[in-house]
Design a protein around this motif. Structure first.
Motif, PDB file in Angstrom:
ATOM      1  N   GLU A 187       0.826  -1.208   0.000  1.00 11.86           N
ATOM      2  CA  GLU A 187       0.000   0.000   0.000  1.00 11.86           C
ATOM      3  C   GLU A 187       0.860   1.257   0.000  1.00 11.86           C
ATOM      4  OE1 GLU A 187      -2.519  -0.337   3.379  1.00 11.86           O
ATOM      5  OE2 GLU A 187      -3.472  -2.197   2.699  1.00 11.86           O
ATOM      6  N   GLY A 188       1.952   1.233   0.755  1.00 15.95           N
ATOM      7  CA  GLY A 188       2.838   2.393   0.803  1.00 15.95           C
ATOM      8  C   GLY A 188       3.493   2.664  -0.539  1.00 15.95           C
ATOM      9  N   ILE A 189       3.987   1.623  -1.186  1.00 20.55           N
ATOM     10  CA  ILE A 189       4.607   1.792  -2.510  1.00 20.55           C
ATOM     11  C   ILE A 189       3.591   2.373  -3.484  1.00 20.55           C
ATOM     12  CG2 ILE A 189       5.593   0.557  -4.468  1.00 20.55           C
ATOM     13  CD1 ILE A 189       6.779  -1.445  -2.458  1.00 20.55           C
ATOM     14  N   ALA A 190       2.370   1.832  -3.455  1.00 22.13           N
ATOM     15  CA  ALA A 190       1.341   2.329  -4.358  1.00 22.13           C
ATOM     16  C   ALA A 190       1.008   3.788  -4.082  1.00 22.13           C
ATOM     17  CB  ALA A 190       0.085   1.470  -4.225  1.00 22.13           C
ATOM     18  N   LEU A 191       1.005   4.169  -2.803  1.00 23.87           N
ATOM     19  CA  LEU A 191       0.729   5.555  -2.450  1.00 23.87           C
ATOM     20  C   LEU A 191       1.804   6.479  -3.000  1.00 23.87           C
ATOM     21  CD1 LEU A 191      -0.885   7.687  -0.897  1.00 23.87           C
ATOM     22  CD2 LEU A 191       0.432   7.074   1.152  1.00 23.87           C
ATOM     23  N   THR A 192       3.046   6.068  -2.864  1.00 27.06           N
ATOM     24  CA  THR A 192       4.152   6.882  -3.383  1.00 27.06           C
ATOM     25  C   THR A 192       4.033   7.044  -4.897  1.00 27.06           C
ATOM     26  OG1 THR A 192       5.584   6.112  -1.592  1.00 27.06           O
ATOM     27  CG2 THR A 192       6.661   7.071  -3.529  1.00 27.06           C
ATOM     28  N   VAL A 193       3.730   5.940  -5.579  1.00 24.03           N
ATOM     29  CA  VAL A 193       3.583   6.005  -7.034  1.00 24.03           C
ATOM     30  C   VAL A 193       2.429   6.914  -7.406  1.00 24.03           C
ATOM     31  CG1 VAL A 193       3.065   4.667  -9.109  1.00 24.03           C
ATOM     32  CG2 VAL A 193       4.604   3.734  -7.371  1.00 24.03           C
ATOM     33  N   GLY A 194       1.321   6.797  -6.679  1.00 22.48           N
ATOM     34  CA  GLY A 194       0.164   7.620  -6.978  1.00 22.48           C
ATOM     35  C   GLY A 194       0.421   9.101  -6.768  1.00 22.48           C
ATOM     36  N   LEU A 195       1.118   9.447  -5.676  1.00 19.77           N
ATOM     37  CA  LEU A 195       1.433  10.854  -5.423  1.00 19.77           C
ATOM     38  C   LEU A 195       2.376  11.404  -6.478  1.00 19.77           C
ATOM     39  CD1 LEU A 195       1.801  10.709  -1.540  1.00 19.77           C
ATOM     40  CD2 LEU A 195       0.026  11.916  -2.819  1.00 19.77           C
ATOM     41  N   ALA A 196       3.347  10.600  -6.870  1.00 19.92           N
ATOM     42  CA  ALA A 196       4.271  11.044  -7.909  1.00 19.92           C
ATOM     43  C   ALA A 196       3.551  11.256  -9.233  1.00 19.92           C
ATOM     44  CB  ALA A 196       5.392  10.032  -8.076  1.00 19.92           C
ATOM     45  N   ALA A 197       2.494  10.452  -9.469  1.00 20.42           N
ATOM     46  CA  ALA A 197       1.784  10.539 -10.744  1.00 20.42           C
ATOM     47  C   ALA A 197       0.906  11.767 -10.858  1.00 20.42           C
ATOM     48  CB  ALA A 197       0.926   9.286 -10.930  1.00 20.42           C
ATOM     49  N   VAL A 198       0.717  12.506  -9.758  1.00 18.59           N
ATOM     50  CA  VAL A 198      -0.128  13.691  -9.827  1.00 18.59           C
ATOM     51  C   VAL A 198       0.416  14.679 -10.857  1.00 18.59           C
ATOM     52  CG1 VAL A 198      -0.942  15.695  -8.526  1.00 18.59           C
ATOM     53  CG2 VAL A 198      -0.979  13.424  -7.480  1.00 18.59           C
ATOM     54  N   ARG A 199       1.758  14.839 -10.883  1.00 16.96           N
ATOM     55  CA  ARG A 199       2.382  15.756 -11.856  1.00 16.96           C
ATOM     56  C   ARG A 199       3.191  15.023 -12.910  1.00 16.96           C
ATOM     57  NH1 ARG A 199       6.181  19.027  -9.963  1.00 16.96           N
ATOM     58  NH2 ARG A 199       5.855  20.553 -11.641  1.00 16.96           N
ATOM     59  N   HIS A 200       3.369  13.714 -12.701  1.00 16.84           N
ATOM     60  CA  HIS A 200       4.230  12.966 -13.621  1.00 16.84           C
ATOM     61  C   HIS A 200       3.551  11.640 -13.991  1.00 16.84           C
ATOM     62  CE1 HIS A 200       7.292  15.891 -12.481  1.00 16.84           C
ATOM     63  NE2 HIS A 200       7.047  15.597 -11.200  1.00 16.84           N
ATOM     64  N   LEU A 201       2.351  11.740 -14.543  1.00 18.18           N
ATOM     65  CA  LEU A 201       1.575  10.542 -14.866  1.00 18.18           C
ATOM     66  C   LEU A 201       2.271   9.697 -15.923  1.00 18.18           C
ATOM     67  CD1 LEU A 201      -0.999   8.961 -14.365  1.00 18.18           C
ATOM     68  CD2 LEU A 201      -2.170  10.380 -16.042  1.00 18.18           C
ATOM     69  N   ASP A 202       2.853  10.337 -16.904  1.00 15.71           N
ATOM     70  CA  ASP A 202       3.554   9.581 -17.950  1.00 15.71           C
ATOM     71  C   ASP A 202       4.715   8.792 -17.383  1.00 15.71           C
ATOM     72  OD1 ASP A 202       1.854  10.485 -19.897  1.00 15.71           O
ATOM     73  OD2 ASP A 202       3.078  12.233 -20.372  1.00 15.71           O
ATOM     74  N   ASP A 203       5.480   9.430 -16.488  1.00 15.11           N
ATOM     75  CA  ASP A 203       6.639   8.743 -15.897  1.00 15.11           C
ATOM     76  C   ASP A 203       6.196   7.565 -15.037  1.00 15.11           C
ATOM     77  OD1 ASP A 203       8.466  10.531 -17.041  1.00 15.11           O
ATOM     78  OD2 ASP A 203       8.193  11.968 -15.412  1.00 15.11           O
ATOM     79  N   ALA A 204       5.162   7.784 -14.224  1.00 14.19           N
ATOM     80  CA  ALA A 204       4.683   6.689 -13.374  1.00 14.19           C
ATOM     81  C   ALA A 204       4.158   5.539 -14.228  1.00 14.19           C
ATOM     82  CB  ALA A 204       3.578   7.202 -12.441  1.00 14.19           C
ATOM     83  N   TRP A 205       3.427   5.874 -15.288  1.00 12.36           N
ATOM     84  CA  TRP A 205       2.915   4.825 -16.192  1.00 12.36           C
ATOM     85  C   TRP A 205       4.059   4.045 -16.824  1.00 12.36           C
ATOM     86  CZ3 TRP A 205      -1.668   2.694 -17.419  1.00 12.36           C
ATOM     87  CH2 TRP A 205      -1.744   1.921 -18.577  1.00 12.36           C
ATOM     88  N   ALA A 206       5.083   4.757 -17.301  1.00 15.88           N
ATOM     89  CA  ALA A 206       6.220   4.095 -17.949  1.00 15.88           C
ATOM     90  C   ALA A 206       6.953   3.188 -16.978  1.00 15.88           C
ATOM     91  CB  ALA A 206       7.158   5.146 -18.528  1.00 15.88           C
TER      92      ALA A 206
END
Length: 1313
Positions: free
Chosen positions: A325-344
């Motif tokens: 859950e923590g890893i997913a939260l970090t990824v989700g927060l990072a994706a707020v401004r960097h959705l392409d990077d998180a997706w990649a």
């Protein structure tokens, strides 16, 4: 240290009263105010060491100089004493904290909080001084003091700045201190800082920011404080919460440079991945770090840095839930401004070798392989590399990596906000893929549902979602359906069902809408998964081994609420009648379940749905609701359920349905909206009615007193009647059909309720039904399986009600299953005619069907003919009439309809003979007759039973004794058979002759040849009846016969010609015929057997043609000469002589016997003995002649005599016949005995045996008379005969002969004496 200064009992009592609170301790004086210190003294030594050794502590006293004491006014002195007293108590409690057990600690904390409410400064000062003056206390004691301090700091709304600073300094000092208590000590100190946030947020925030941004990775306790602040916003005042969020964002932005600091980054990663006290419970510091890490990555501008850090984080272990859950939260927060990077990064991570190994290992555990290959296709086409040798197949580090990815996609969707719509289909496709190929367990299911819930929530918050066309929703629904299918059916441990249903509810609002087939399957699976769960008691038994068992009642209630919400969402999105019918059609299966708790759950869902619709009034009233009658019927049946809970819910649902119906039709309901509450049953008003099923602890129906207007819904029958009164005819028909279908249920209670419902509906509206034929057939179909007598009776009573207005339709329908009558069909027919007028009409309709006799087409061959032959209904009507003749309900109707039935059945026999012509192969006919009674035999039995059940058994006996029924078996002998039957009616003075004659005239005008033929054959015999001229004049009869001479049928013409030659129309013919009799009698003595038999037959015919005039004086001569040939050696002569004698006796029925009586009496013994003649024809004629003689002599009981002659054999039958003869012919006793003795000389063994038995019976009952009449020669003959009979093959005769031999010897010996 100070924990040793007092024993446990002392510390326990220290909080209980003032005496213990005032126990002396030198340190107490340091905790009072400065003014108090000057006036306090003690009688005890001040040395602490000596104090510790005392076993009896002294009492604290207050003393001082006289001048100072006198200067204190009473009020000030009282305040001083209270302050000193409270300070002492507070000090004592703080000291006892170190040795208290948890319960005492809780009690002390509670008292300290109460003191802080009244004197916060005193308490704060005492705690502060205690920490300051006792640095030597143990860490455990200090840990508990921190707990007390934390609780006390939360009491006052305002805290002095001095205490804010002092306690903040105290907290910061101990937050990083290492003790033997490890982290919990630091956490306790940190909690003090957290408690101060309410009073000095700015200072605390400034300190937190300073410590976090030093460039050195922060201490664990600082992360703990930040984590608690992030998760428990209630610690802050409302105005401080927003500033905290802003501060956190600012700190994240300022921490971005730290990402490039190797030491700081490694320390961060190590802290996130290190093992804690327990991996199942995440620590606040880790929670904060995952959030903080995500915010830092969110603030980072460098794409490479972001990808590197996310990749590194994803490559850590995925074994523990909180870690995922923590890893997913970090990824989700990072994706707020960097959705392409998180997706990649997620895409790349999904293609990594460990993930491929993991997916390959568990890909076969996901779902059945029969689902769409497009749904389960992998997103890449690269082959999975082989797992290195020695690598564990169950690598726990990567086993749940798919769950982490699912949660990451969910977090990305949840935080993407308005940018989510273009990504939805891609994210869904990845979620579906990882759901399919990841390890199938609770972790995967929960992760998938959590991720999907976040995604759907993000979609629902996005503008334009309702107009966006999603391409993956159908695949997602398939996953959810499979998820529900795989849930264990006997347990409820998790919220999987509830979450799945909530997701389905959310998907209702998305486009495209669910297709009907997929929605149908989804509803079926959801209902089965939830409704089929065991009872709550059984569900809770499965949790008995759990250390922390889940709240089964709560889970169950939440799941049911989710189900209700889903149904409401379906209706909200598509508020149409068709949608409501669609949902109800899936609920009906469970409403009719055999299990009570399943019906309870289903009817509760229905009630809630109708209540929602009634409240929202969202249904489109312009549409017609399909199968509204079915709905009313289902609820009506449930209102009669044996379970009280189901009754109550069903009645409530009925009230809501009633309002919906009124709203639909634009009428004002009698029940006002505000009064439409759930009403209790009449006997439940004022008393709580509780469920024995799932609704434990829940009042079934709110106990509001029902209004007068709603009293109709206090009774199921009243409610059903009220609803039915507003239904259209098509809806009523649908209701009745639903009740009929309910008769086929496997649940006995449901069948009973359906039968009652059927009866009620037909009772109210059966008169207006358009077509009922198929209903009757369906009732018959279900009647065969109904086991409950009450249910059968209700269904049959419904048929009786339908018969009042629908007899023709019901008769036509019932005939379809009456070709071979079973007991259920027979009961239906009886119910159809249960009421007297109906029975007559039923019989009339049956006769009409009987007379519809189409012949099979000659052009129809086996390949082209339809399977259903057109004449089957006529045969079915015949078979039904046959059976109904024995039914009590139809006895009077059959008796009244005898003339029509008589002629119709005679014509029916002729019709069946026509059907049995060579148009049907003989082999097929024989096979059919072997399997079931042939139509021919059934038609004949119908005619026989008509005669026997309507009081015409004399006519029946006439043909039965003559074995004349067999003449009906062929077309050639059919006229003879009809003539004999009509002749019997004439000779027996049948009372129905007049009625039959009145129906003959229409038959003579019939278009059918068989009807005219039958009528003319009956008519020419009825010409000999005196009753003829009472109905028709002689001229009318002549006219009829003359017209018949023009008939197209040659047989009708011949019969008419015979009728015209009747003696009725030619008076002189009688004398001519009588004049020929002497010559005929002389012909009896011809040598030619055939001639003699023919002459005797001609005499019989002459006697018949003479009719009522008879042979006159020549009757005696004929009788004597006929009797002379009874013992002739020629079989045909004996048979002809007996037939002639019987015919002669039959013609003498109404005349004075005069000299014929002795001859009749003398013929009785020969006729009786010839009943055992070897020639069947002789036996037949002997039976008939004997019976006619008995009728002429008025023997009784005549019916028993006939039955014995017709069907009984053996010694009992012979004894009965002997009894009748000896009872009614006592005057001729000697004649009968001498005749019997003469027959002992007969050469026919059977007759000789019968004569011996006759004499034996006579000897038993008249021994003296026999002994007087027999001579020696007769005696020897008797002994010889009985001796021979001892060897007879029949054991009964042998036994009888043995007894008679002995008895006869005894009788003769007695007579000699």
């Amino acid at each position: 240290m100070d924990g040793k200064q007092s024993d446990r009992s002392h510390s326990r009592s220290s909080t209980d009263g003032p005496s213990s609170a005032m126990s002396y301790d030198p340190r107490i004086f340091s905790h009072v105010s400065a003014s108090a210190k000057e006036s306090l003294c003690t009688k005890a030594p001040q040395d602490s060491a000596s104090w510790d050794k005392q076993s009896h502590p002294a009492t604290i006293v207050l003393c001082g100089s006289k001048s100072s004491q006198t200067t204190l006014v009473p009020k000030e002195r009282q305040m001083f004493m209270e302050e000193a007293y409270n300070s002492a108590i507070c000090f004592k409690m703080l000291r006892d904290v170190g040795t208290s057990d948890p319960l005492q600690l809780k009690h002390i904390t509670k008292k300290m909080k109460k003191m802080a409410q009244k004197s916060p400064n005193l308490v704060m000062e005492t705690i502060h001084d205690y920490f300051k003056d006792n640095p030597e206390i143990s860490s455990r004691h200090r840990f508990r003091l921190f707990q007390v301090l934390q609780a006390v700091l939360r009491v006052p709304d305002v805290l002095q700045e001095k205490w804010q600073k002092d306690f903040m300094r105290l907290s910061l000092e101990h937050m990083t201190k290492s003790t033997d208590l490890d982290d919990i000590y630091q956490d306790a100190a940190s909690n003090v800082l957290l408690a101060l946030c309410r009073h000095s947020w700015s200072a605390v925030a400034k300190h937190l920011e300073t410590e976090l941004l030093t460039g050195v990775f922060p201490h664990r306790s600082l992360l703990y404080v930040l984590g608690v602040l992030s998760s428990q916003e209630e610690l802050l005042k409302k105005e401080d919460r927003e500033s905290w969020k802003d501060l956190l964002s600012q700190m994240a932005r300022k921490s971005v440079p730290f990402l490039n600091t190797d030491v700081w980054s490694k320390e961060l990663l190590w802290t996130l991945t290190k093992s804690g006290r327990t991996q199942q419970e995440h620590t606040p510091e880790k929670d904060f770090l995952f959030t903080y890490y995500g915010l830092i990555l969110q603030a980072e501008e460098n794409s490479a840095t972001i990808r590197t850090h996310l990749k590194t984080l994803l490559e850590t272990s995925h074994q523990w839930p909180k870690q995922r859950e923590g890893i997913a939260l970090t990824v989700g927060l990072a994706a707020v401004r960097h959705l392409d990077d998180a997706w990649a990064v997620l895409e790349q991570f999904g293609k990594s070798t460990p993930i491929k190994w993991s997916l390959q290992s568990f890909s076969l555990k996901g779902m059945p392989c029969h689902h769409s290959s497009r749904l389960w296709a992998r997103p890449d086409t690269e082959s999975t590399p082989a797992r290195p040798h020695g690598q564990s197949l169950e690598d726990l580090r990567w086993k749940w990596a798919g769950s982490t990815i699912l949660l990451s996609y969910g977090q990305m969707a949840a935080r993407a906000k308005s940018h989510i719509l273009p990504w939805v289909d891609n994210i869904l496709s990845r979620m579906i893929f990882y759901f399919r190929f990841s390890s199938w367990d609770e972790t995967l299911k929960q992760s998938f549902l959590t991720a999907v819930t976040m995604l759907v929530g993000a979609i629902s918050r996005s503008e334009g979602a309702h107009s966006y066309e999603f391409s993956q929703t159908s695949e997602l629904l398939e996953c959810l359906t499979i998820l529900m299918e795989k849930e264990p059916q006997d347990t409820l441990f998790t919220s999987i069902r509830q979450q799945t249903i909530h997701v389905v509810s959310s998907l209702c609002a998305l486009r495209p809408p669910m297709d009907v087939d997929r929605k149908s399957r989804l509803l079926s699976v959801c209902f089965r998964s939830v409704f089929a769960l065991p009872l709550l008691e059984a569900l809770e038994k499965h949790t008995c081994l759990f250390l922390e068992p889940p709240n089964i009642q709560g889970l169950y209630n939440q799941t049911m609420e989710a189900m209700d919400h889903m149904l409401q969402c379906f209706m909200t999105q598509n508020p149409t009648a068709n949608e409501l019918y669609f949902l109800l059609s899936h609920l009906y299966v469970w409403l009719s379940s055999e299990k009570v708790h399943e019906r309870q759950r289903a009817v509760h869902r229905c009630t809630t749905l109708f209540k929602f619709l009634n409240h929202k009034r969202c249904l489109n009233t312009k549409e017609t609701f399909r199968r509204f009658g079915q709905l009313v019927a289902m609820l009506g049946i449930l209102c009669q359920d044996a379970d009280r809970t189901i009754q109550c819910f069903s009645l409530e649902a009925m009230s809501h349905v009633y309002q919906l119906l009124m709203h639909w039709k634009g009428e004002v309901p009698e029940l006002e909206t505000e009064n439409l509450q759930e009403h209790p049953l009449p006997d439940a008003v004022g008393a709580a009615l509780w469920s024995s099923g799932d609704q434990r602890g829940t009042l079934l129906i709110p106990q509001d007193v029902a209004s007068k207007n709603s009293s109709v819904f206090m009774s199921s029958n009243q409610a059903i009647k009220e609803l039915m009164s507003h239904l259209a005819m098509a809806e009523l028909t649908d209701l009745i059909w639903t009740a009929v279908d309910g008769l086929g249920s496997t649940s006995s209670s449901w069948v009973q309720a359906a039968a009652n419902m059927l009866f009620l509906a037909i009772q109210e509206h059966g008169d207006n039904l358009a077509t009922v034929g198929k209903m009757g057939q369906a009732i018959h179909h279900h009647l065969c399986a109904i086991q409950m007598p009450q249910a059968k009776d209700s269904a049959l009573r419904a048929i009786t009600l339908l018969a009042r207005n629908h007899i023709p339709e019901l008769v036509a329908a019932f005939l379809d299953f009456s070709t071979t009558m079973d007991s259920h069909a027979f009961r239906l027919w009886r119910a159809l005619g249960a009421e007297q007028p109906a029975s007559h009409l039923v019989l009339t309709v049956l006769i009409a069907w009987l007379q519809k006799r189409p012949l099979p087409s000659s052009a129809c061959d086996g390949s082209s003919c339809p399977k259903e032959k057109p004449y089957l209904r006529s045969l079915a009507a015949m078979n039904t009439i046959h059976e109904l003749q024995f039914a009590r309900e139809f006895k009077k109707a059959v008796r009244d309809a005898f003339p029509q039935l008589f002629l119709a059945l005679l014509a029916q026999i002729h019709y069946i003979l026509e059907l049995n012509q060579p148009t049907e192969p003989e082999q097929e006919q024989k096979a059919q007759e072997a399997a079931t009674p042939s139509p021919q035999s059934r038609s004949l039995e119908a005619l026989k039973s008509l005669l026997s059940t309507t009081g015409h058994w004399h006519d029946f006996a006439h043909l039965e004794l003559l074995s004349a029924w067999e003449h009906f078996a062929s077309m050639h002998t059919y006229p003879q058979a009809v003539g004999l039957l009509a002749r019997a009616m004439v000779q027996n003075r049948c009372k129905q002759i007049k009625a039959v004659l009145s129906h003959l005239l229409p038959s003579l005008q019939s278009q059918q040849e068989r009807d005219r033929k039958t009528a003319i054959l009956v008519l020419i015999e009825f010409l000999y009846s005196p009753a003829l001229l009472e109905v028709l004049s002689k001229q009318a009869v002549l006219t009829i016969l003359a017209q018949s001479l023009q008939d197209a049928s040659s047989e009708v013409r011949v019969a008419s010609l015979q009728g015209l030659g009747n003696i009725l129309f030619h008076a002189e013919k009688g004398a001519l015929l009588r004049g020929q009799l002497p010559a005929f009698v002389n012909g009896f003595f011809q040598n030619n057997e055939a001639v003699v038999a023919g002459v005797m037959g001609m005499v019989s015919d002459v006697l018949h043609r003479l009719g009522t005039e008879g042979a006159g004086a020549q009757s005696l001569s004929i009788a004597i000469n006929a009797c002379h040939f009874f013992d002739d050696e020629r079989d045909s002569i004996r048979a002809a002589a007996m037939a002639l004698f019987g015919d002669l006796v039959a013609t003498m029925a109404d005349r004075e016997l005069s000299g014929l009586r002795p001859q009749v009496c003398q013929s009785m013994v020969p006729l009786l003995l010839h009943l055992k003649d070897q020639c069947p024809a002789v036996v037949t004629q002997a039976k008939f002649a004997f019976y006619r003689c008995a009728v002429l002599l008025s023997w009784q009981p005549r019916h028993t005599l006939f039955c014995t002659l017709a069907w009984e054999t053996g010694l009992s039958a012979r004894h009965f016949l002997w009894t009748c003869l000896m009872t009614h012919s006592q005057e001729e006793f000697s004649i009968h005995l001498s005749q019997a003795i003469n027959y002992l000389h007969s050469r026919r063994r059977h007759i000789k045996t019968w004569a011996a038995l006759f004499i034996g019976y006579t000897t038993c009952y008249q021994p003296q008379a026999v002994s007087q009449m027999v001579n020696d020669m007769d005696t020897k003959l008797l002994f010889s005969t009985f001796k021979d009979l001892k060897k007879d093959p029949d054991p009964g005769i042998r036994e009888f002969a043995t007894r008679q031999f002995a008895f006869l010897r005894e009788v003769l010996a007695r007579s000699k004496k």
